[in-house]
Design a protein around this motif. Sequence first.
Motif, mmCIF file in Angstrom:
data_model
loop_
_atom_site.group_PDB
_atom_site.id
_atom_site.type_symbol
_atom_site.label_atom_id
_atom_site.label_comp_id
_atom_site.label_asym_id
_atom_site.label_seq_id
_atom_site.Cartn_x
_atom_site.Cartn_y
_atom_site.Cartn_z
ATOM 1 N N CYS A 1 0.826 -1.212 0.000
ATOM 2 C CA CYS A 1 0.000 0.000 0.000
ATOM 3 C C CYS A 1 0.855 1.255 0.000
ATOM 4 C CB CYS A 1 -0.901 0.023 1.230
ATOM 5 S SG CYS A 1 -2.148 -1.265 1.245
ATOM 6 N N ASN A 2 0.663 2.109 -0.992
ATOM 7 C CA ASN A 2 1.238 3.436 -0.957
ATOM 8 C C ASN A 2 0.347 4.340 -0.110
ATOM 9 O OD1 ASN A 2 3.401 2.785 -2.690
ATOM 10 N ND2 ASN A 2 2.074 3.056 -4.478
ATOM 11 N N VAL A 3 0.931 5.360 0.495
ATOM 12 C CA VAL A 3 0.183 6.250 1.384
ATOM 13 C C VAL A 3 0.385 7.695 0.940
ATOM 14 C CG1 VAL A 3 -0.118 7.063 3.754
ATOM 15 C CG2 VAL A 3 0.425 4.662 3.328
ATOM 16 N N VAL A 4 -0.724 8.404 0.792
ATOM 17 C CA VAL A 4 -0.691 9.829 0.456
ATOM 18 C C VAL A 4 -1.417 10.603 1.550
ATOM 19 C CG1 VAL A 4 -1.319 11.602 -1.228
ATOM 20 C CG2 VAL A 4 -0.729 9.298 -2.006
ATOM 21 N N VAL A 5 -0.756 11.572 2.142
ATOM 22 C CA VAL A 5 -1.374 12.459 3.125
ATOM 23 C C VAL A 5 -1.510 13.837 2.488
ATOM 24 C CG1 VAL A 5 -1.134 13.584 5.372
ATOM 25 C CG2 VAL A 5 -0.461 11.195 5.104
ATOM 26 N N VAL A 6 -2.738 14.329 2.412
ATOM 27 C CA VAL A 6 -3.015 15.654 1.862
ATOM 28 C C VAL A 6 -3.500 16.545 2.999
ATOM 29 C CG1 VAL A 6 -4.392 16.987 0.224
ATOM 30 C CG2 VAL A 6 -3.640 14.674 -0.374
ATOM 31 N N LEU A 7 -2.769 17.621 3.282
ATOM 32 C CA LEU A 7 -3.161 18.524 4.353
ATOM 33 C C LEU A 7 -3.563 19.868 3.770
ATOM 34 C CD1 LEU A 7 -1.646 18.887 7.840
ATOM 35 C CD2 LEU A 7 -2.113 20.943 6.525
ATOM 36 N N LEU A 8 -4.760 20.324 4.125
ATOM 37 C CA LEU A 8 -5.250 21.646 3.730
ATOM 38 C C LEU A 8 -5.110 22.572 4.932
ATOM 39 C CD1 LEU A 8 -8.513 20.618 1.826
ATOM 40 C CD2 LEU A 8 -6.172 20.770 0.965
ATOM 41 N N ASP A 9 -4.276 23.574 4.808
ATOM 42 C CA ASP A 9 -3.883 24.411 5.940
ATOM 43 C C ASP A 9 -5.015 25.362 6.346
ATOM 44 O OD1 ASP A 9 -2.445 26.339 7.625
ATOM 45 O OD2 ASP A 9 -0.637 25.390 6.833
ATOM 46 N N PRO B 1 -6.828 26.537 2.548
ATOM 47 C CA PRO B 1 -7.426 27.859 2.373
ATOM 48 C C PRO B 1 -6.920 28.923 3.356
ATOM 49 C CG PRO B 1 -8.903 26.508 3.654
ATOM 50 C CD PRO B 1 -7.712 25.640 3.326
ATOM 51 N N HIS B 2 -5.736 28.753 3.903
ATOM 52 C CA HIS B 2 -5.124 29.757 4.778
ATOM 53 C C HIS B 2 -5.083 31.112 4.069
ATOM 54 C CE1 HIS B 2 -2.017 31.710 7.197
ATOM 55 N NE2 HIS B 2 -2.107 30.724 8.069
ATOM 56 N N GLU B 3 -5.169 32.182 4.876
ATOM 57 C CA GLU B 3 -5.050 33.509 4.261
ATOM 58 C C GLU B 3 -3.648 33.692 3.684
ATOM 59 O OE1 GLU B 3 -2.931 35.991 5.541
ATOM 60 O OE2 GLU B 3 -2.386 35.012 7.399
ATOM 61 N N PRO B 4 -3.505 34.575 2.672
ATOM 62 C CA PRO B 4 -4.501 35.515 2.156
ATOM 63 C C PRO B 4 -5.574 34.818 1.318
ATOM 64 C CG PRO B 4 -2.518 35.625 0.824
ATOM 65 C CD PRO B 4 -2.209 34.711 1.984
#
Length: 259
Positions: free
Chosen positions: A41-49, A205-208
Amino acid sequence: MRLLTATIALVLTVSVLNACGPKPESAPAGRDELLARTWPCNVVVVLLDAARADRFGYQGYPRPTTPNIDALAAQSVVFEQAFAQASGTANSVYSFFTSRYPVFESVPDLVGQNAIFLGDDANTLMEAMAERHPHRFVLSTNPFVREYLGFTQGATEVVENWMPEPGQDRGRPPRYAERVTGPGMSWIKEHAEEGFFAYLHYIEPHEPYQPPEPFVTRLSRSAPQPQFGRQKMLQQLGQRTPHRKILAAVSDLYDANLA
């Protein structure tokens, strides 16, 4: 303006083989058996700040901010009681990478802001993944998650792309997302058959709040007012109580930035 928001991390497990992971058993599998079964299994972590959980469609938000994530959630396991350990990126990611409580004694970094230095004594997520994933990739568009601060320990390849673009301070959309998706997908395709762990850190979706079109127009309930999404303007608005119409305009820009 510093927003106290929940950060959502989407952890995607991608199977290289047709079957991946343990089958239902009467007794829990041992550690060695689990490692043998899950290695493909490959693992992908996607973080939206700085992403607010309540702005995602699959969490009940009525606006079309996250249609692709909603489609993924519809056929996935969703953890509804997962919480960021802190409101700041450095503290939150520190806990995510180490399973330790956040560190609130920060050290000034090179740009004069407060950052956390992750010491060599920490056992990071990438170092844990090294046992079965020969390729470990970190791509970050946030300056508080970078090699200089120790956050990439255990990674075999690091890409940092968080410097502002020319014209950004004059309202030009920074398009940070394009710095992650394109290179990230190229790296994943290159290593898909070799066993990998990839951590992709989006600043949005962190500012700006300066999303590109067509998202600004699509998510604005009245005439778009992109000037309210600039960093200096948000800081000024945070020092007083803005009019409800201004708050609505900022909220629209946040939604468009997430979209």
